[in-house]
Design a protein around this motif. Structure first.
Motif, short mmCIF file in Angstrom:
data_model
loop_
_atom_site.label_atom_id
_atom_site.label_comp_id
_atom_site.label_asym_id
_atom_site.label_seq_id
_atom_site.Cartn_x
_atom_site.Cartn_y
_atom_site.Cartn_z
N ILE A 56 0.86 -1.16 0.00
CA ILE A 56 0.00 0.00 0.00
C ILE A 56 0.90 1.22 0.00
N ALA A 57 0.50 2.24 -0.74
CA ALA A 57 1.32 3.45 -0.85
C ALA A 57 0.47 4.67 -0.56
N LEU A 58 1.04 5.61 0.16
CA LEU A 58 0.43 6.91 0.36
C LEU A 58 1.16 7.88 -0.56
N ARG A 59 0.44 8.39 -1.55
CA ARG A 59 1.03 9.26 -2.55
C ARG A 59 0.46 10.66 -2.45
N MET A 60 1.32 11.66 -2.67
CA MET A 60 0.87 13.04 -2.64
C MET A 60 0.49 13.55 -4.02
N ALA A 61 0.80 12.80 -5.05
CA ALA A 61 0.44 13.17 -6.43
C ALA A 61 0.19 11.88 -7.21
N PRO A 62 -0.68 11.92 -8.21
CA PRO A 62 -0.99 10.70 -8.97
C PRO A 62 0.15 10.26 -9.87
N LEU A 63 0.14 8.98 -10.24
CA LEU A 63 1.08 8.46 -11.23
C LEU A 63 0.57 8.77 -12.63
N SER A 64 1.50 8.92 -13.55
CA SER A 64 1.11 9.22 -14.93
C SER A 64 0.50 8.00 -15.62
N GLN A 65 0.87 6.79 -15.13
CA GLN A 65 0.34 5.57 -15.73
C GLN A 65 -0.06 4.60 -14.63
N LEU A 66 -1.23 4.01 -14.73
CA LEU A 66 -1.73 3.11 -13.70
C LEU A 66 -1.03 1.75 -13.79
N PRO A 67 -0.49 1.23 -12.68
CA PRO A 67 0.14 -0.10 -12.68
C PRO A 67 -0.91 -1.19 -12.91
N ALA A 68 -0.47 -2.30 -13.47
CA ALA A 68 -1.38 -3.40 -13.77
C ALA A 68 -1.91 -4.06 -12.50
N ASN A 69 -1.11 -4.04 -11.42
CA ASN A 69 -1.52 -4.74 -10.21
C ASN A 69 -2.24 -3.83 -9.21
N LEU A 70 -2.71 -2.68 -9.66
CA LEU A 70 -3.44 -1.75 -8.79
C LEU A 70 -4.84 -2.29 -8.52
N ARG A 71 -5.21 -2.39 -7.24
CA ARG A 71 -6.53 -2.91 -6.88
C ARG A 71 -7.52 -1.80 -6.54
N ALA A 72 -7.08 -0.73 -5.90
CA ALA A 72 -8.01 0.33 -5.49
C ALA A 72 -7.25 1.61 -5.18
#
Length: 256
Positions: A56-72
């Motif tokens: 799980i990651a706490l990010r302050m800005a979105p990624l430019s590309q969504l990872p394939a293993n992203l669940r929510a």
């Protein structure tokens, strides 16, 4: 909140809670998003690799590309503009769930709700997401921070006591000596360590914290005089001068 106070009441000194004041003063809200939805600002990203584990990651800005293993993804609103805690968070904090059993169990419960269609689903997702945010903030504090700043100070075995004292009792007539005593340090050691780790003086930090709280109360419509007294200023005039220096306009303008 009242029940928790009753349950923890005892003859022993109250354990210093390094997050309590931030949770009391700044409203935390969450919004569970579909991974395909755009997200702006702070958010939790839940990943599940193909071979167990997960993170799980706490990010302050979105990624430019969504990872394939992203669940929510969970968008976080923590009154970010005013909250010094959120301002101090690094760009990304990532935790391997195998290394955090309690967080892993909460995350699994959250993902189970995401995939279900049970009654109370939205309420359950909101509560579980809030718990995950709090657990991630604990991880940041427990891990410490090599860079000077608020999290480094909250992780410090002595300094955090002075910080919590200021956070919990902003209106108290604090002096450097009293804060050093709270931190169980000599005055010189406290002053030197505080400036090195926090990046400002103890009284400078206290003044900024008081003004941060004042901004919220003024925005809620409270009078300048009442706010000044509540956050620890001896007079409305002194408060107005400090506020104007910090923000470039009078507290009355903020209230209006």
């Amino acid at each position: 909140m009242e029940n928790s106070k009753i349950l923890t009441k005892s003859s022993s000194p109250r354990k210093m809670d390094r997050l309590a004041a931030f949770l009391d003063y700044f409203k935390l809200s969450v919004l569970v998003l579909d991974p395909e939805q755009p997200v702006q600002g702070p958010s939790l990203w839940l990943y599940e690799p193909s071979q167990g584990g997960g993170r799980i990651a706490l990010r302050m800005a979105p990624l430019s590309q969504l990872p394939a293993n992203l669940r929510a993804i969970v968008a976080i609103e923590f009154e970010n503009a005013a909250n010094p805690l959120m301002a101090a968070i690094p760009d990304e904090i990532s935790v391997a769930l195998d290394d955090a059993p309690a967080l892993r169990a909460t995350t699994q419960a959250f993902l189970s709700e995401v995939e279900s269609n049970r009654c109370g689903k939205l309420a359950a997702l909101d509560r579980l997401a809030e718990v995950m945010v709090l657990m991630m903030l604990r991880q940041v504090i427990d891990a410490g921070d090599r860079q000077p700043g608020l999290f480094a100070a909250l992780a410090h075995p002595n300094l955090h006591r002075a910080l919590v004292s200021m956070h919990d009792h902003p209106a108290k007539a604090w002096t450097v000596e009293r804060l050093a005593e709270a931190a169980a340090m000599s005055r010189t050691q406290f002053m030197t360590t505080f400036r090195r780790i926090v990046g400002t003086t103890p009284m400078g930090y206290l003044g900024a914290w008081r003004l941060t709280l004042a901004c919220r109360q003024l925005k809620a419509g409270d009078s300048v005089k009442a706010v000044a007294r509540r956050v620890g200023f001896s007079s409305a005039e002194g408060f107005s001068r400090a506020y104007s220096r910090a923000y470039g306009h009078s507290p009355k303008a903020r209230r209006d």
